[in-house]
Motif scaffolding. Structure first.
Motif, short mmCIF file in Angstrom:
data_model
loop_
_atom_site.label_atom_id
_atom_site.label_comp_id
_atom_site.label_asym_id
_atom_site.label_seq_id
_atom_site.Cartn_x
_atom_site.Cartn_y
_atom_site.Cartn_z
N PRO A 23 0.79 -1.23 0.00
CA PRO A 23 0.00 0.00 0.00
C PRO A 23 0.83 1.29 0.00
N ALA A 24 2.14 1.20 0.23
CA ALA A 24 2.93 2.43 0.43
C ALA A 24 4.04 2.60 -0.59
N ASN A 25 4.07 1.74 -1.62
CA ASN A 25 5.14 1.80 -2.62
C ASN A 25 6.52 1.80 -1.96
N ALA A 26 6.64 0.97 -0.93
CA ALA A 26 7.90 0.87 -0.19
C ALA A 26 8.86 -0.04 -0.96
N TRP A 27 10.14 0.04 -0.57
CA TRP A 27 11.18 -0.65 -1.32
C TRP A 27 11.64 -1.92 -0.63
N ASN A 28 11.28 -3.04 -1.23
CA ASN A 28 11.85 -4.32 -0.83
C ASN A 28 12.78 -4.79 -1.95
N LEU A 29 13.36 -5.95 -1.81
CA LEU A 29 14.33 -6.43 -2.80
C LEU A 29 13.68 -6.58 -4.17
N ALA A 30 12.47 -7.10 -4.22
CA ALA A 30 11.80 -7.30 -5.50
C ALA A 30 11.50 -5.98 -6.19
N ASP A 69 10.38 -6.57 4.84
CA ASP A 69 11.37 -7.35 4.09
C ASP A 69 12.77 -7.15 4.68
N ALA A 70 12.82 -6.95 5.99
CA ALA A 70 14.08 -6.64 6.66
C ALA A 70 15.14 -7.72 6.45
N ALA A 71 14.72 -8.96 6.27
CA ALA A 71 15.68 -10.05 6.09
C ALA A 71 16.56 -9.84 4.86
N ASN A 72 16.01 -9.14 3.86
CA ASN A 72 16.76 -8.89 2.63
C ASN A 72 17.49 -7.55 2.63
N LEU A 73 17.42 -6.83 3.74
CA LEU A 73 18.03 -5.51 3.80
C LEU A 73 19.52 -5.50 3.41
N PRO A 74 20.32 -6.52 3.81
CA PRO A 74 21.73 -6.50 3.39
C PRO A 74 21.92 -6.51 1.87
#
Length: 256
Positions: A23-30, A69-74
């Motif tokens: 809903p927030a156009n946030a940035w995950n790895l995908a 998606d904090a697990a993919n933050l690195p």
């Protein structure tokens, strides 16, 4: 292109990349991976002269990092930082059409754009609010916000996690233009179309020289400016520009 988190459209000489990660156009790895693919497409397409970035919906341009998606933050964070810098140094103008909240990494991306146009929605705010979480802007905000609005205003915004509406942002030069929400994309397209009529090679040389000066210092910037001057004087667009001036008609630049 088959993208799950982005919508890529080409309209004449303009590429529109819409962040489509509700809903927030946030940035995950995908999302970052899809954005990279869209940017690659806009960069390699010689027919694209201007890029518009915007968010799907009317709530968020981008609310920054996707904490779910904090697990993919690195992986995500280094990719985002590199891609944001690439936008900052892009040799085609990039317009941020800020349709809603631009917070954290979302504002950091908008700061990389050549121009920023924001919808005059009283609920929409922009800011670098990371200090509320005990962290700091990490995708370029500490450097680029001060470049745009000056050190004192940038420190005030960052240290107090201030959120500004469109008119407050316009007042301090954080955005270039404010539009009615229903006119945002129309105004952004009109701005982009005007930019697309400018000589593309010369535009690229200006952006390249200014980027070199910002990143590598004025002496390198002046050197790159000189190199750009040598390039453009031999272009068909330069010949067209002088001919149009003498013939008292608008020039028709072809990007060669």
């Amino acid at each position: 292109m088959n993208l799950e988190n982005m919508i890529y459209e080409k309209k004449g000489h303009i590429a529109v990349i819409t962040f489509n990660h509700p809903p927030a156009n946030a940035w995950n790895l995908a999302a970052v991976t899809d954005f990279l693919a869209a940017v690659d497409e806009a960069e390699k397409d010689k027919d694209v002269r201007v890029v518009i970035l915007t968010g799907a919906g009317d709530k968020c341009f981008s609310a920054g990092m996707d904490v779910s998606d904090a697990a993919n933050l690195p992986k995500t964070s280094p990719m985002a930082k590199t891609l944001w810098t690439r936008i900052d140094r892009f040799e085609k103008p990039v317009i941020a059409a800020i349709n809603g909240h631009a917070l954290g990494g979302g504002l950091e991306l908008a700061l990389c754009c050549t121009f920023r146009i924001m919808a005059d929605n009283p609920k929409a705010k922009i800011g670098l609010t990371e200090l509320n979480l005990g962290i700091i802007p990490g995708w370029g905000g500490t450097q680029r916000l001060s470049r745009v609005i000056g050190e004192a205003k940038a420190l005030d915004m960052i240290l107090f996690s201030r959120r500004l509406d469109a008119n407050q942002a316009l007042e301090i030069g954080l955005v270039n233009q404010v539009s009615a929400p229903e006119m945002l994309m129309e105004d952004a397209m009109a701005f982009a179309e005007a930019l697309a009529k400018r000589p593309p090679v010369a535009v690229a040389m200006v952006l390249k020289a200014m980027s070199a000066g910002a990143y590598e210092g004025i002496e390198i910037g002046l050197e790159v400016e000189g190199q750009g001057s040598a390039v453009v004087k031999n272009t068909k667009d330069s010949q067209e520009g002088f001919a149009a001036f003498l013939e008292k008609r608008p020039p028709n630049f072809i990007g060669e």
